[in-house]
Design a protein around this motif. Structure first.
Motif, PDB file in Angstrom:
ATOM      1  N   HIS A   1       0.655  -1.395   0.086  1.00  0.00           N
ATOM      2  CA  HIS A   1       0.240   0.439  -0.068  1.00  0.00           C
ATOM      3  C   HIS A   1       0.930   0.937  -0.084  1.00  0.00           C
ATOM      4  O   HIS A   1       0.593   2.323  -0.383  1.00  0.00           O
ATOM      5  CB  HIS A   1      -0.836   0.259   1.406  1.00  0.00           C
ATOM      6  CG  HIS A   1      -2.435  -0.918   0.792  1.00  0.00           C
ATOM      7  ND1 HIS A   1      -3.118  -1.207   0.082  1.00  0.00           N
ATOM      8  CD2 HIS A   1      -2.545  -1.636   2.072  1.00  0.00           C
ATOM      9  CE1 HIS A   1      -3.961  -2.070   0.261  1.00  0.00           C
ATOM     10  NE2 HIS A   1      -3.590  -2.266   1.395  1.00  0.00           N
TER      11      HIS A   1
ATOM     12  N   ARG B   1       3.249   3.871  -1.251  1.00  0.00           N
ATOM     13  CA  ARG B   1       3.465   4.884  -2.739  1.00  0.00           C
ATOM     14  C   ARG B   1       4.934   5.193  -2.271  1.00  0.00           C
ATOM     15  O   ARG B   1       5.876   5.028  -3.297  1.00  0.00           O
ATOM     16  CB  ARG B   1       2.155   5.351  -3.134  1.00  0.00           C
ATOM     17  CG  ARG B   1       3.518   6.752  -4.483  1.00  0.00           C
ATOM     18  CD  ARG B   1       2.656   6.439  -5.244  1.00  0.00           C
ATOM     19  NE  ARG B   1       3.128   7.692  -6.486  1.00  0.00           N
ATOM     20  CZ  ARG B   1       3.133   8.331  -7.468  1.00  0.00           C
ATOM     21  NH1 ARG B   1       1.261   8.188  -7.175  1.00  0.00           N
ATOM     22  NH2 ARG B   1       3.419   8.926  -7.943  1.00  0.00           N
TER      23      ARG B   1
ATOM     24  N   CYS C   1      -1.352   3.928  -1.064  1.00  0.00           N
ATOM     25  CA  CYS C   1      -1.921   4.191  -2.376  1.00  0.00           C
ATOM     26  C   CYS C   1      -2.833   2.661  -2.390  1.00  0.00           C
ATOM     27  O   CYS C   1      -1.710   1.246  -1.965  1.00  0.00           O
ATOM     28  CB  CYS C   1      -0.747   3.798  -4.019  1.00  0.00           C
ATOM     29  SG  CYS C   1      -1.949   3.232  -5.021  1.00  0.00           S
TER      30      CYS C   1
ATOM     31  N   ASP D   1      -5.920   2.360  -7.466  1.00  0.00           N
ATOM     32  CA  ASP D   1      -5.090   3.303  -8.489  1.00  0.00           C
ATOM     33  C   ASP D   1      -5.872   4.961  -7.686  1.00  0.00           C
ATOM     34  O   ASP D   1      -5.580   6.042  -8.544  1.00  0.00           O
ATOM     35  CB  ASP D   1      -5.745   4.066  -9.617  1.00  0.00           C
ATOM     36  CG  ASP D   1      -7.489   3.872  -9.448  1.00  0.00           C
ATOM     37  OD1 ASP D   1      -8.236   3.554  -8.691  1.00  0.00           O
ATOM     38  OD2 ASP D   1      -7.962   3.995 -10.834  1.00  0.00           O
TER      39      ASP D   1
ATOM     40  N   LEU E   1      -5.071   7.680  -4.575  1.00  0.00           N
ATOM     41  CA  LEU E   1      -3.971   7.672  -3.225  1.00  0.00           C
ATOM     42  C   LEU E   1      -4.232   9.063  -1.926  1.00  0.00           C
ATOM     43  O   LEU E   1      -5.265  10.050  -2.313  1.00  0.00           O
ATOM     44  CB  LEU E   1      -2.810   8.871  -4.237  1.00  0.00           C
ATOM     45  CG  LEU E   1      -2.305   8.313  -5.408  1.00  0.00           C
ATOM     46  CD1 LEU E   1      -0.986   9.373  -5.889  1.00  0.00           C
ATOM     47  CD2 LEU E   1      -1.190   7.063  -4.859  1.00  0.00           C
TER      48      LEU E   1
ATOM     49  N   ASP F   1      -4.088   7.732  -8.902  1.00  0.00           N
ATOM     50  CA  ASP F   1      -2.855   7.868  -8.907  1.00  0.00           C
ATOM     51  C   ASP F   1      -2.677   8.604 -10.981  1.00  0.00           C
ATOM     52  O   ASP F   1      -3.347   7.279 -11.412  1.00  0.00           O
ATOM     53  CB  ASP F   1      -2.361   6.532  -8.770  1.00  0.00           C
ATOM     54  CG  ASP F   1      -0.842   6.284  -9.083  1.00  0.00           C
ATOM     55  OD1 ASP F   1      -0.224   7.322  -9.538  1.00  0.00           O
ATOM     56  OD2 ASP F   1      -0.611   5.498  -8.189  1.00  0.00           O
TER      57      ASP F   1
ATOM     58  N   HIS G   1      -3.728  -3.980  -8.021  1.00  0.00           N
ATOM     59  CA  HIS G   1      -1.506  -3.388  -8.043  1.00  0.00           C
ATOM     60  C   HIS G   1      -0.802  -4.389  -7.322  1.00  0.00           C
ATOM     61  O   HIS G   1       0.503  -4.092  -7.784  1.00  0.00           O
ATOM     62  CB  HIS G   1      -2.037  -1.984  -7.403  1.00  0.00           C
ATOM     63  CG  HIS G   1      -2.579  -2.271  -5.646  1.00  0.00           C
ATOM     64  ND1 HIS G   1      -3.386  -2.799  -5.389  1.00  0.00           N
ATOM     65  CD2 HIS G   1      -1.300  -2.606  -4.460  1.00  0.00           C
ATOM     66  CE1 HIS G   1      -3.831  -2.460  -4.072  1.00  0.00           C
ATOM     67  NE2 HIS G   1      -2.488  -2.627  -3.644  1.00  0.00           N
TER      68      HIS G   1
END
Length: 477
Positions: free
Chosen positions: A39, A41, A98, A101, A103, A166, A413
């Motif tokens: 998770h 970024r 994240c 998609d 943030l 994102d 992801h």
């Protein structure tokens, strides 16, 4: 665990609960929480002030602008009833999270370290209360001797927070993005792919132990091993420097077999994504060992990330010799016995992955691992998702779950493509997630039903995993 209210009742976590992934330990000021690396970024410095962001959701503190993108920020400490991280200047960083998609960021005092999955023991308890704190910190894990609450990122995002899309999802699927760990030594920032890191070690004592090397400072102890500590600055010839002693943090890398080295770090400070297009060649005159780098990422403020080439580090004769010193201490007879058995069976190292259920693929069958990307022109054959361009060749991608007769899976992801070889040709196996790279053991001999299952040797969880045999994949249908 300061500040936790006793839960009125406790319920057991089902045995089918998801196995742990690597965790980042984040200091919120009043407590430390664990956040799954999947998770994360990146981490950025807390700006002098947050930009205002109107929201009726409790805890939304404002927003930050990161490379031209506005990202909402919440004060998680205040949301769970602790002293707000924004009070008294405790918040020094913003951890960007994240979810698929989307943030958002949380204020924090520090990002302490990354803990590999094998060092995390989920605890069979859940907060049964329904308050916000119990909702967001519903599960716990034992890491060393410390009980750490785990942040439920989907639950946090589901509170109605403003989220930012994102920007990376609009970039070309062929512009590869990887997660990198950033660490600093002597004021120089280094980057290594997270997937290549065995563990990070918080500040610990470095013992000289008579080590005689231009770039080795001594050894540290981890899991019963004495691991040589290497200064990457002196190793690469970025600066002459002087041998150091005393305490230090470190990043542990596995070389070949049971050999390991630890790269010394003044601080381990960030997790970020680096696109292939952002990497520039390293001028050969910058250092004496340019072959140890994959390139450099220039930064706007004039600094740069030096990307270490993990393959070159593994092949370096001097490092291999130092890695051989990572002997298991006889003080831990059980660990020594397990490590000796693992070393005797070099072929028992496997990539553990999830595709409908959990599979183990012998590491010798893995050529490389790619991020999931859009595939084109599916043929209609069993499990064929389509093809991608890779290394100037066409790589067919198959769903491992469908090849194994399991229902089609959803790729998010966490998905990855494991490249292996069948009859001289490379193919990609699409999986939901990668679990770990570990030693596995067989429950039976080479024949019978038990030949198709293995267990995790070095983990507390020794449940059955299906052994994936590439030669038996139904690719002809």
């Amino acid at each position: 665990m300061d500040g936790f209210s006793p839960a009125p009742s406790v319920t057991e976590v089902p045995e089918t609960a998801e196995r742990p992934t690597s965790m980042a330990l984040v200091d919120l000021g009043a407590r430390t929480v664990g956040i799954a690396v999947s998770h994360l970024r990146e981490v950025m410095a807390m700006p002098a002030r947050l930009e205002p962001l109107p929201s009726s959701v409790t805890g939304v503190a404002g927003c930050v602008v990161l490379r031209g993108q506005v990202i909402p920020v919440v004060d998680l400490a205040a949301m769970i009833g602790d002293s707000p991280a924004l009070d008294g200047g405790k918040a020094r960083i913003v951890v960007i999270l994240c979810l698929q998609d989307q943030l958002f960021g949380i204020c924090a005092a520090a990002a302490n370290r990354i803990v590999p999955a094998q060092d995390i023991r989920p605890q069979p308890i859940r907060n049964a209360a329904t308050g916000l704190r119990e909702t967001l910190l519903a599960t716990f894990a034992l890491i060393g001797a410390e009980v750490i609450p785990i942040l439920d990122v989907p639950a946090l995002a589901g509170l109605g927070l403003p989220l930012s899309r994102d920007d990376r999802v609009t970039t070309s699927s062929f512009d590869r993005t990887d997660q990198f760990l950033l660490f600093e030594m002597a004021g120089i920032s280094f980057a290594l792919p997270i997937i290549e890191i065995e563990a990070t070690v918080p500040e610990t004592e470095i013992e000289r132990k008579g080590m005689d090397s231009r770039y080795c400072d001594g050894t540290l102890r981890r899991l019963g091993r004495e691991i040589a500590v290497v200064d990457a600055v002196r190793l690469a010839g970025l600066a002459p420097g002087n041998p150091r002693q005393g305490r230090s943090s470190a990043v542990v890398l596995r070389l070949e077999g049971e050999r390991r080295i630890a790269l010394r770090a003044d601080r381990i400070y960030d997790i970020t994504h680096i696109r292939q297009g952002d990497i520039a060649p390293l001028p050969r005159l910058v250092c004496t060992r340019p072959e140890l780098f994959s390139g450099v990422v220039p930064r706007e403020e004039g600094s740069a990330y030096f990307l270490l080439n993990h393959a070159a580090l593994r092949a370096d004769p001097a490092l291999l010799a130092l890695g051989a010193t990572a002997m298991v201490s006889t003080a831990d007879a059980d660990l020594a016995g397990r490590a000796a058995r693992a070393a005797a069976l070099r072929s028992d190292l496997a990539l553990l992955m999830r595709a409908g259920e959990d599979f183990a693929l012998p590491a010798t069958e893995v050529r490389e691992i790619l991020p999931m990307q859009a595939a084109h022109h599916p043929s209609g054959r069993l499990g064929h998702l389509g093809n991608v361009s890779h290394r100037k060749r066409l790589l067919p991608i198959f769903s491992l779950a469908e090849l194994q007769g399991l229902p089609p899976t959803t790729f998010d992801h966490r998905a990855a493509v494991v490249v292996t070889r069948v009859d001289g040709d490379d193919i990609g196996l699409a999986v939901e997630a990668l679990i770990a790279v570990e030693h596995v053991g067989s429950y039976g001999g080479k024949t019978g039903p038990s030949r198709n299952f293995v267990y995790r040797k070095m983990a507390a969880d020794q449940g059955l995993l299906r052994l994936l045999r590439i030669e038996e994949l139904p690719l002809g249908r």
